[in-house]
Design an enzyme around this catalytic site. Sequence first.
Site, PDB file in Angstrom:
ATOM      1  N   GLU A 128      23.309   1.674 -22.744  1.00 36.89           N
ATOM      2  CA  GLU A 128      24.098   2.810 -22.270  1.00 36.89           C
ATOM      3  C   GLU A 128      23.612   3.164 -20.860  1.00 36.89           C
ATOM      4  O   GLU A 128      22.405   3.312 -20.650  1.00 36.89           O
ATOM      5  CB  GLU A 128      23.922   4.018 -23.192  1.00 36.89           C
ATOM      6  CG  GLU A 128      24.726   5.228 -22.749  1.00 36.89           C
ATOM      7  CD  GLU A 128      24.422   6.476 -23.572  1.00 36.89           C
ATOM      8  OE1 GLU A 128      25.067   7.513 -23.320  1.00 36.89           O
ATOM      9  OE2 GLU A 128      23.528   6.426 -24.444  1.00 36.89           O
ATOM     10  N   ARG A 350      11.483  -2.658 -32.664  1.00 37.40           N
ATOM     11  CA  ARG A 350      11.402  -2.214 -31.280  1.00 37.40           C
ATOM     12  C   ARG A 350       9.941  -2.231 -30.841  1.00 37.40           C
ATOM     13  O   ARG A 350       9.027  -2.228 -31.669  1.00 37.40           O
ATOM     14  CB  ARG A 350      11.984  -0.816 -31.105  1.00 37.40           C
ATOM     15  CG  ARG A 350      11.266   0.276 -31.862  1.00 37.40           C
ATOM     16  CD  ARG A 350      11.903   1.627 -31.615  1.00 37.40           C
ATOM     17  NE  ARG A 350      11.725   2.052 -30.239  1.00 37.40           N
ATOM     18  CZ  ARG A 350      12.348   3.106 -29.705  1.00 37.40           C
ATOM     19  NH1 ARG A 350      13.216   3.793 -30.418  1.00 37.40           N
ATOM     20  NH2 ARG A 350      12.126   3.452 -28.459  1.00 37.40           N
ATOM     21  N   LYS A 360      15.098   8.048 -23.552  1.00 34.67           N
ATOM     22  CA  LYS A 360      15.646   8.247 -22.209  1.00 34.67           C
ATOM     23  C   LYS A 360      15.837   9.733 -21.906  1.00 34.67           C
ATOM     24  O   LYS A 360      15.713  10.156 -20.755  1.00 34.67           O
ATOM     25  CB  LYS A 360      16.964   7.488 -22.061  1.00 34.67           C
ATOM     26  CG  LYS A 360      16.771   6.001 -21.821  1.00 34.67           C
ATOM     27  CD  LYS A 360      18.045   5.316 -21.377  1.00 34.67           C
ATOM     28  CE  LYS A 360      19.034   5.171 -22.487  1.00 34.67           C
ATOM     29  NZ  LYS A 360      20.208   4.366 -22.101  1.00 34.67           N
TER      30      LYS A 360
END
Length: 629
Positions: A128, A350, A360
């Site tokens: 994104e 992850r 973020k």
Amino acid sequence: MKADELVAVSTSLGGDFKSIEPHLIRLEKHLTLRTYLAGYTLSDIDSKIWLAIKSNRVAVSFVRKGTYPNLHRWFTYVEQAHPEIQADVKAADEARKAKIQAASRAGASYALALQDTDKGVVTRFLPEPSGYLHIGHAKAALLSDYFAHQAYKGTLRLRLDDTNPSKEKEEYQDAIIEDLALMGVKPDVVTFTSDYFNHLYDTCLTLIKAGHAYADDTDVETMRDERGRGIASKRRERTVEENLAIFDAMKNGTEEGLKNCIRAKISFDNPNKAMRDPVIYRCNINDPHHRTGNTWKIYPTYDLACPVVDSLEGVTHALRSTEYTDRNPQFQWFLDTLKLRQVFMWDFARMNFIRTFLSKRKLAKLVDNGRVWGWDDPRMPTIRGIRRRGMTIPALRDFILKQGPSRNVVSMDWASFWATNKKEIDPVAPRHTAILKKDHCKLAIMGDEAPAEPRTEDKPLHPKNPAVGTKKVAFSKELIIDQADAKSFKDNEEITLMQWGNAIVRAVASGDPITSLTCELNLKGDVRATEKKVTWLSTQGQQLVDAELWDFDYLITKDKLEEEDDLEQFLNPTTATMEEAFCDEGVAKLKKDDIIQLERRGYYRVDKGYNDGDDKKVVLFCIPTGKNK
């Protein structure tokens, strides 16, 4: 077709069916009255094109089906009449297996047994554009790239998931593309979710008309509580006509529309909370989209856009981190309900590092509040941040690929990350010298071996790698050394002046700090016998270079920051320190991004070169090596 056209075709038979179909059609026409593509025997171009088709699972599938009769005839004939060509196929397969085995030997298993790979492999990276790429994104990108381009001769798609204009910027979009290129990740196709806004709008209409979605004006807090407790929304049983009318009001951004969102009607009490009627469309009239402007007032969410566009774009294998595992059944529900082409999922763990967060939203808060210098701050876990700190791209790729696509979630220390980098930079980093300005000590050289006049000599920049080159080292009677070294000396102690030879300490000025001392050279002395190896700089015979030596600490004080933790409570109050220093004059030649080793201090990346500005100084950032100080 001419010879050069056939050559062009042989290099273009990669990618998905849409991109290769025109070439297959051209070959079909060319072979109408021919046994071979060129001449009357198996030519080099026949072999190249046959192998190109054979190695593309999508192409070979269509050829074997007989979709193109002439091409099928030629392909089968070459396969049967020229068994020697199979040796090339076998060699290519063995090379691919060797890559997988090499990765496994390096500490990671890539033998995932992905489904239906014989039908072609298309992976995607789906960031994104709401911030800069961080090391977690790097793992997703590199793994998707590995399976598309190395494990299988497939296609990697980059799709910018731009469905939330309140958080997204063109700046982030451009930075993502640049950072991927920097990492050596080259997507075959670049698209945007916004390319499909019309299609996604129609998809939502389809779901509403089929009774699989409804409009809901429940406030956010109540909706979150109801989903958590498995309670059906009071709006769940609205009629199709009512839902369509509200969706139209949402599209037009009316007062009624702004109160609502659209939710998929999956389940309200499923044990998997991701299946509890997720929101699939929201209004946003306040923020223009960075690509579509004010065209739309409603936007699809990730939960709807991801499966629909993955299927539409021909993605075969979607790799994403285990934080999305609960959403896999939801992803499948959309494929099944909308009768879309199957997309296979693979979850990988992850990358988690101690005293580091990858949200973020939280990282953006640090940037916006001025707690860091920007997204490329060397304390930030962004690709640009760790690059600015001194991480090399080969080391970054090597480290991440060694982690592999395992699902085991672990919290790693940064030590192994930076130790991988040290292996890359140590063999090639030029060696230079720095003396701290604060309280530095003057050292006078005396004795018969002391140079009568300042002179320079060429010395190797690297003790074990002559290819790195040489530097000028100045020798004179007047030197400077670090205060810490001066305080450690004893009268008549023999020391080694690095790159010169031994000296005997004769006189140390009293006081704290020590301002001066005298040494007598003893160049015949055994450098292996001395305890102290001392860095120094001559103040004569060269122009010393002013430098700033920066070092950095973790941004937070807690090993693992939980979602509910208040970031402000765990921010490290001091994360950057700087010391001023003198460096040898060779440092003035360094350029931004050069990596060097300052003798006895460590490795440094040049953040600003001597001539990059009017202040005439070098700015150096300390590169961690994986060892605790």
